[in-house]
Design a protein around this motif. Structure first.
Motif, mmCIF file in Angstrom:
data_model
loop_
_atom_site.group_PDB
_atom_site.id
_atom_site.type_symbol
_atom_site.label_atom_id
_atom_site.label_comp_id
_atom_site.label_asym_id
_atom_site.label_seq_id
_atom_site.Cartn_x
_atom_site.Cartn_y
_atom_site.Cartn_z
ATOM 1 N N GLY A 1 -14.372 0.285 0.556
ATOM 2 C CA GLY A 1 -14.352 0.921 -0.607
ATOM 3 C C GLY A 1 -13.001 1.657 -1.113
ATOM 4 O O GLY A 1 -12.827 2.282 -2.141
ATOM 5 N N LEU B 1 -11.730 3.627 -4.478
ATOM 6 C CA LEU B 1 -11.030 4.902 -4.300
ATOM 7 C C LEU B 1 -9.767 5.198 -4.558
ATOM 8 O O LEU B 1 -9.267 6.224 -5.459
ATOM 9 C CB LEU B 1 -10.984 5.205 -2.648
ATOM 10 C CG LEU B 1 -10.405 6.415 -2.250
ATOM 11 C CD1 LEU B 1 -11.291 7.827 -2.365
ATOM 12 C CD2 LEU B 1 -9.790 6.532 -0.800
ATOM 13 N N ARG C 1 -9.961 5.797 -8.377
ATOM 14 C CA ARG C 1 -10.528 7.133 -8.745
ATOM 15 C C ARG C 1 -9.344 8.016 -8.729
ATOM 16 O O ARG C 1 -9.397 8.896 -9.555
ATOM 17 C CB ARG C 1 -11.612 7.362 -7.916
ATOM 18 C CG ARG C 1 -12.019 8.916 -8.019
ATOM 19 C CD ARG C 1 -13.081 8.983 -9.412
ATOM 20 N NE ARG C 1 -13.378 10.352 -9.514
ATOM 21 C CZ ARG C 1 -13.489 11.090 -10.516
ATOM 22 N NH1 ARG C 1 -12.862 10.608 -11.720
ATOM 23 N NH2 ARG C 1 -13.765 12.338 -10.434
ATOM 24 N N ARG D 1 -12.352 8.245 6.097
ATOM 25 C CA ARG D 1 -13.661 8.332 5.656
ATOM 26 C C ARG D 1 -13.642 8.966 4.038
ATOM 27 O O ARG D 1 -14.747 9.794 3.951
ATOM 28 C CB ARG D 1 -14.432 9.121 6.481
ATOM 29 C CG ARG D 1 -14.652 8.162 7.957
ATOM 30 C CD ARG D 1 -16.066 8.713 8.777
ATOM 31 N NE ARG D 1 -16.173 7.894 9.860
ATOM 32 C CZ ARG D 1 -15.605 8.374 11.102
ATOM 33 N NH1 ARG D 1 -14.817 9.311 11.393
ATOM 34 N NH2 ARG D 1 -15.684 7.460 12.075
ATOM 35 N N ASP E 1 -14.403 9.535 0.257
ATOM 36 C CA ASP E 1 -15.357 9.177 -0.696
ATOM 37 C C ASP E 1 -14.955 9.988 -2.247
ATOM 38 O O ASP E 1 -13.891 10.341 -1.959
ATOM 39 C CB ASP E 1 -16.738 9.417 -0.340
ATOM 40 C CG ASP E 1 -16.992 10.784 -0.010
ATOM 41 O OD1 ASP E 1 -16.043 11.573 -0.362
ATOM 42 O OD2 ASP E 1 -17.908 11.059 0.689
ATOM 43 N N ASP E 2 -15.774 9.781 -3.143
ATOM 44 C CA ASP E 2 -15.364 10.095 -4.168
ATOM 45 C C ASP E 2 -15.215 11.694 -4.245
ATOM 46 O O ASP E 2 -14.177 12.086 -4.682
ATOM 47 C CB ASP E 2 -16.559 9.993 -5.520
ATOM 48 C CG ASP E 2 -16.255 8.670 -6.125
ATOM 49 O OD1 ASP E 2 -15.304 8.140 -5.956
ATOM 50 O OD2 ASP E 2 -17.107 8.201 -6.901
ATOM 51 N N GLU E 3 -16.049 12.498 -3.444
ATOM 52 C CA GLU E 3 -16.012 13.909 -3.356
ATOM 53 C C GLU E 3 -14.762 14.467 -2.512
ATOM 54 O O GLU E 3 -14.051 15.182 -3.165
ATOM 55 C CB GLU E 3 -17.137 14.640 -2.655
ATOM 56 C CG GLU E 3 -17.202 16.019 -2.572
ATOM 57 C CD GLU E 3 -18.451 16.561 -1.939
ATOM 58 O OE1 GLU E 3 -18.496 17.616 -1.554
ATOM 59 O OE2 GLU E 3 -19.602 15.631 -1.962
ATOM 60 N N SER E 4 -14.361 13.725 -1.731
ATOM 61 C CA SER E 4 -13.393 14.016 -0.808
ATOM 62 C C SER E 4 -12.038 13.748 -1.323
ATOM 63 O O SER E 4 -10.917 14.328 -1.305
ATOM 64 C CB SER E 4 -13.212 13.267 0.540
ATOM 65 O OG SER E 4 -13.438 12.024 0.472
#
Length: 159
Positions: free
Chosen positions: A93, A97, A100, A144, A146-149
């Motif tokens: 991903g 990422l 984003r 690892r 993701d959108d939140e991190s």
């Protein structure tokens, strides 16, 4: 580090670095690292100085500098965010990422936010393949993601 250095100041400070390291075995990379550490980037004015001291052409020095992604030819922001673009991170991903983070920062790779806070750079492996996708902010590794991190990472970079 002051961005308002004159060419004479740059030459003087770079000359000290070059003179200190030119007798090393394989001195070009350490000299480039030293100059970037001193100025935050490798000023174009230093390339002929390095070339002359090492008996290389300016093209050879420029070729080495542009081959390695860690060397910058312009000042970076206060924070440098590096996103891994290697296959392992892409397969987990990394492309989404990256898009984003670019959106959150409002910049593309090799650019710096208008306020000078964050420079975004691609790198081609951070060694965290098992924790993909990965990034590095000011030398600290993050895995690892993701959108939140990613949002948390951008907030941290903006502080």
């Amino acid at each position: 580090m002051s961005l308002n250095l004159g060419a004479g100041d740059i030459a003087t400070r770079a000359g000290v670095i070059i003179d200190t390291m030119k007798s090393m075995e394989g001195p070009l990379l350490p000299i480039l690292h030293g100059i970037q550490e001193e100025f935050g980037y490798v000023p174009q004015d230093t390339l002929p100085l390095i070339a002359r001291a090492l008996n290389l052409s300016r093209a050879e020095v420029h070729g080495v500098m542009t081959f390695y992604h860690d060397y910058r030819d312009h000042p970076a922001g206060r924070h440098v965010l590096k996103l891994c673009r290697a296959e392992a991170c892409q397969s987990m991903g990394g492309d989404a990422l990256a898009e984003r983070i670019k959106q959150l920062l409002g910049i593309d790779f090799h650019q710096t936010t208008l306020d000078g806070d964050v420079t975004l750079e691609p790198v081609y492996c951070l060694g965290l393949c098992a924790c993909a996708p990965a990034a590095m902010l000011d030398g600290e590794l993050y895995g690892r993601l993701d959108d939140e991190s990613a949002e948390d990472l951008v907030k941290e970079a903006r502080q």
